[in-house]
Write a protein that holds these residues in place. Structure first.
Motif, PDB file in Angstrom:
ATOM      1  N   UNK A   1       0.667  -1.243  -0.036  1.00 26.78           N
ATOM      2  CA  UNK A   1       0.108   0.005   0.225  1.00 26.78           C
ATOM      3  C   UNK A   1       1.014   1.110  -0.061  1.00 26.78           C
ATOM      4  N   UNK A   2       0.295   2.397  -1.289  1.00 23.05           N
ATOM      5  CA  UNK A   2       1.387   3.064  -1.410  1.00 23.05           C
ATOM      6  C   UNK A   2       1.260   3.758  -0.044  1.00 23.05           C
ATOM      7  N   UNK A   3       2.536   4.683   0.776  1.00 24.46           N
ATOM      8  CA  UNK A   3       2.596   6.098   2.092  1.00 24.46           C
ATOM      9  C   UNK A   3       1.382   6.756   1.335  1.00 24.46           C
ATOM     10  N   UNK A   4       0.809   7.367   1.902  1.00 29.49           N
ATOM     11  CA  UNK A   4      -0.338   8.624   1.655  1.00 29.49           C
ATOM     12  C   UNK A   4       0.319   9.619   2.856  1.00 29.49           C
TER      13      UNK A   4
ATOM     14  N   UNK B   1      -0.821  13.523   4.450  1.00 32.11           N
ATOM     15  CA  UNK B   1      -1.493  14.314   4.700  1.00 32.11           C
ATOM     16  C   UNK B   1      -1.310  15.613   3.581  1.00 32.11           C
ATOM     17  N   UNK B   2      -2.856  15.848   2.795  1.00 30.58           N
ATOM     18  CA  UNK B   2      -2.450  17.016   2.322  1.00 30.58           C
ATOM     19  C   UNK B   2      -1.777  18.553   2.342  1.00 30.58           C
ATOM     20  N   UNK B   3      -1.671  18.820   4.261  1.00 33.14           N
ATOM     21  CA  UNK B   3      -1.339  19.762   4.112  1.00 33.14           C
ATOM     22  C   UNK B   3       0.154  20.030   4.469  1.00 33.14           C
ATOM     23  N   UNK B   4       0.443  19.070   4.037  1.00 30.50           N
ATOM     24  CA  UNK B   4       2.280  18.738   4.518  1.00 30.50           C
ATOM     25  C   UNK B   4       2.667  19.526   3.792  1.00 30.50           C
ATOM     26  N   UNK B   5       1.535  19.261   2.119  1.00 30.04           N
ATOM     27  CA  UNK B   5       2.052  19.234   0.636  1.00 30.04           C
ATOM     28  C   UNK B   5       2.528  20.336   0.641  1.00 30.04           C
ATOM     29  N   UNK B   6       1.656  21.864   0.833  1.00 32.22           N
ATOM     30  CA  UNK B   6       2.001  22.621   0.954  1.00 32.22           C
ATOM     31  C   UNK B   6       3.156  23.462   0.938  1.00 32.22           C
ATOM     32  N   UNK B   7       3.522  23.832  -0.632  1.00 31.49           N
ATOM     33  CA  UNK B   7       5.043  24.379  -0.401  1.00 31.49           C
ATOM     34  C   UNK B   7       5.555  25.595   0.276  1.00 31.49           C
ATOM     35  N   UNK B   8       4.379  26.695   1.118  1.00 26.85           N
ATOM     36  CA  UNK B   8       4.556  27.559   2.131  1.00 26.85           C
ATOM     37  C   UNK B   8       4.776  26.464   3.286  1.00 26.85           C
TER      38      UNK B   8
ATOM     39  N   UNK C   1       8.206  12.822   0.372  1.00 23.55           N
ATOM     40  CA  UNK C   1       7.790  14.275   0.012  1.00 23.55           C
ATOM     41  C   UNK C   1       8.611  14.311  -1.461  1.00 23.55           C
ATOM     42  N   UNK C   2       9.897  13.753  -1.210  1.00 31.32           N
ATOM     43  CA  UNK C   2      10.980  13.597  -2.378  1.00 31.32           C
ATOM     44  C   UNK C   2      10.316  12.981  -3.159  1.00 31.32           C
ATOM     45  N   UNK C   3       9.542  11.748  -3.393  1.00 28.17           N
ATOM     46  CA  UNK C   3       8.592  10.728  -3.801  1.00 28.17           C
ATOM     47  C   UNK C   3       7.828  11.564  -4.787  1.00 28.17           C
TER      48      UNK C   3
ATOM     49  N   UNK D   1       5.216  14.182  -9.122  1.00 32.88           N
ATOM     50  CA  UNK D   1       4.078  15.351 -10.055  1.00 32.88           C
ATOM     51  C   UNK D   1       4.502  15.488 -11.550  1.00 32.88           C
ATOM     52  N   UNK D   2       2.970  15.721 -12.483  1.00 33.58           N
ATOM     53  CA  UNK D   2       2.834  15.312 -13.579  1.00 33.58           C
ATOM     54  C   UNK D   2       3.785  16.734 -14.135  1.00 33.58           C
TER      55      UNK D   2
END
Length: 67
Positions: free
Chosen positions: A1-4, A6-13, A29-31, A36-37
């Motif tokens: 199962x891929x590691x998910x 939390x979307x709030x951690x993905x904001x570059x800011x 995070x690097x993966x 990303x397309x």
């Protein structure tokens, strides 16, 4: 199962803070970033001009008499 992530951690800011605090795994995070397309072909060119801030200030003689 891929590691998910939390979307709030993905904001570059905020990602740097989450990485520093250990709330976001750097490798995950690097993966995420590498997978990303490339949507650059869908980008629009935006042109803008900024008015000169000095040009917008009234000259001292335009301010009327000082009291």
């Amino acid at each position: 199962m891929p590691e998910t992530i939390d979307p709030k951690h993905l904001d570059k800011r905020t990602a740097e803070r989450y990485l520093r605090d250990g709330l976001l795994d750097e490798k995950a995070y690097e993966r995420y970033l590498k997978n990303l397309p490339d949507l650059s072909s869908k980008a629009d060119v935006v042109e803008t001009s900024m008015a000169d801030a000095e040009a917008e200030k009234p000259a001292e003689s335009d301010q009327g008499p000082s009291m």
